[in-house]
Design an enzyme around this catalytic site. Structure first.
Site, PDB file in Angstrom:
ATOM      1  N   LYS A 216       0.792  -1.166  -0.188  1.00 25.81           N
ATOM      2  CA  LYS A 216       0.001  -0.093   0.050  1.00 25.81           C
ATOM      3  C   LYS A 216       1.044   1.135   0.169  1.00 25.81           C
ATOM      4  O   LYS A 216       2.103   1.257   0.414  1.00 25.81           O
ATOM      5  CB  LYS A 216      -0.773  -0.116   1.233  1.00 25.81           C
ATOM      6  CG  LYS A 216      -1.992  -1.198   1.134  1.00 25.81           C
ATOM      7  CD  LYS A 216      -3.051  -1.209   1.505  1.00 25.81           C
ATOM      8  CE  LYS A 216      -4.047  -2.304   1.141  1.00 25.81           C
ATOM      9  NZ  LYS A 216      -5.485  -2.290   1.965  1.00 25.81           N
ATOM     10  N   ARG A 256      -2.581 -10.720   4.383  1.00 19.19           N
ATOM     11  CA  ARG A 256      -2.943 -10.682   3.180  1.00 19.19           C
ATOM     12  C   ARG A 256      -2.004 -10.145   2.338  1.00 19.19           C
ATOM     13  O   ARG A 256      -1.574  -8.868   2.455  1.00 19.19           O
ATOM     14  CB  ARG A 256      -4.353  -9.989   2.828  1.00 19.19           C
ATOM     15  CG  ARG A 256      -4.787 -10.174   1.387  1.00 19.19           C
ATOM     16  CD  ARG A 256      -6.200  -9.504   1.512  1.00 19.19           C
ATOM     17  NE  ARG A 256      -6.765  -9.310   0.107  1.00 19.19           N
ATOM     18  CZ  ARG A 256      -6.441  -8.685  -0.980  1.00 19.19           C
ATOM     19  NH1 ARG A 256      -5.798  -7.637  -0.640  1.00 19.19           N
ATOM     20  NH2 ARG A 256      -7.189  -8.623  -2.222  1.00 19.19           N
TER      21      ARG A 256
END
Length: 277
Positions: A216, A256
């Site tokens: 991210k 994840r």
């Protein structure tokens, strides 16, 4: 039944994006054959679970029609599940979740926590399968406009707890619920760091926790001057592994990730250290 952790570490959920506009891979696995092959590769690298999604949730992304989402995910879910993989379907649509379950998905991962589709909770309850509910304040197109917090860990926990109560009331069994604090969703970089620092508060809600920090943008800006463009997603895997260790130390159920080997190695190191005499 929620899959259990192994070897003193969180489970590793490998990401299989079946989208043309993924922030992470730019649609590299868009066609079903490529996505299936990628899923197999992630399993061979040690992924415990696969998360198959056909809708990009990057900031500003548009939603595909439901028919297109079904076209993207169903053959991938069916093929990987038939080969014995534990497959999670990453969707906010009840119809997609129901069809994916028929195709072999054994977990539903809804980044809206059931808020985007009023039928989702009933589908999840009827299935009797694990349901992952993420902290969510709105769709990708304008979610960052809602990134306003006075105390991000406390507010995320309160909003997750409220969502869980609705899901329980809708018939989802408590033992089937997993929560996700939603890193990057309606959260600025400072919010993400604070949430990671206080992740034990999310674990303290009493449910298994999934953490998805992988690649991210807040990781891509580490060490760069203010206002600089972040490093490309594929250059964020070491930072992802580091955040996964923090998540493991906080006691999460699973992480994840897009790139399995570095995170799996980091988690094994953390498990070895915490398990040493």
């Amino acid at each position: 039944m929620i899959p259990t952790t192994s070897g003193g570490r969180p489970l590793v959920m490998g990401v299989v994006n079946v989208t043309p506009d993924s922030f992470s891979d730019g649609g590299q696995w868009f066609e079903p054959e490529a996505a299936i092959a990628h899923g197999r590769a992630l399993l061979s690298q040690g992924a415990d679970l696969l998360d198959v999604g056909g809708e990009s949730t990057r900031p500003g992304a548009d939603r595909p029609p439901v028919e297109e989402e079904l076209r993207r995910v169903l053959p991938v879910v069916e093929s990987l599940a038939a080969e014995g993989a534990t497959v999670s379907v990453d969707t906010m649509r009840a119809e997609v979740a129901a069809r994916a379950i028929e195709a072999g998905a054994s977990i539903v991962n809804d980044v809206s926590g059931g808020l985007a589709d009023p039928e989702m909770a009933a589908v999840a309850a009827d299935s009797g399968l694990p349901f992952i509910a993420m902290h969510w304040r709105g769709h990708s197109r304008d979610m960052q406009d809602r990134a306003v917090y006075a105390d991000v860990p406390a507010e995320v926990c309160a909003e997750l707890a409220e969502r869980v109560e609705h899901l329980l009331a809708a018939g989802i069994a408590r033992e089937n619920l997993v929560v996700d604090p939603g890193f990057g969703f309606a959260k600025l970089a400072a919010h993400n760091w604070s949430l990671l620092r206080h992740l034990e508060q999310v674990v303290g809600l009493g449910y298994p926790v999934l953490v998805g920090t992988s690649r991210k943008a807040f990781l891509g800006r580490l060490g760069l001057p203010e206002g600089s463009a972040p490093r490309p997603p594929v250059e964020r895997d070491v930072a992802t592994a580091a955040t996964s260790v923090y998540a493991a130390l906080a006691g999460v159920w699973a992480v994840r990730v897009h790139n399995v080997p570095p995170t799996l190695d980091a988690l094994r190191v953390a498990a070895a250290v915490t398990g040493a005499p």
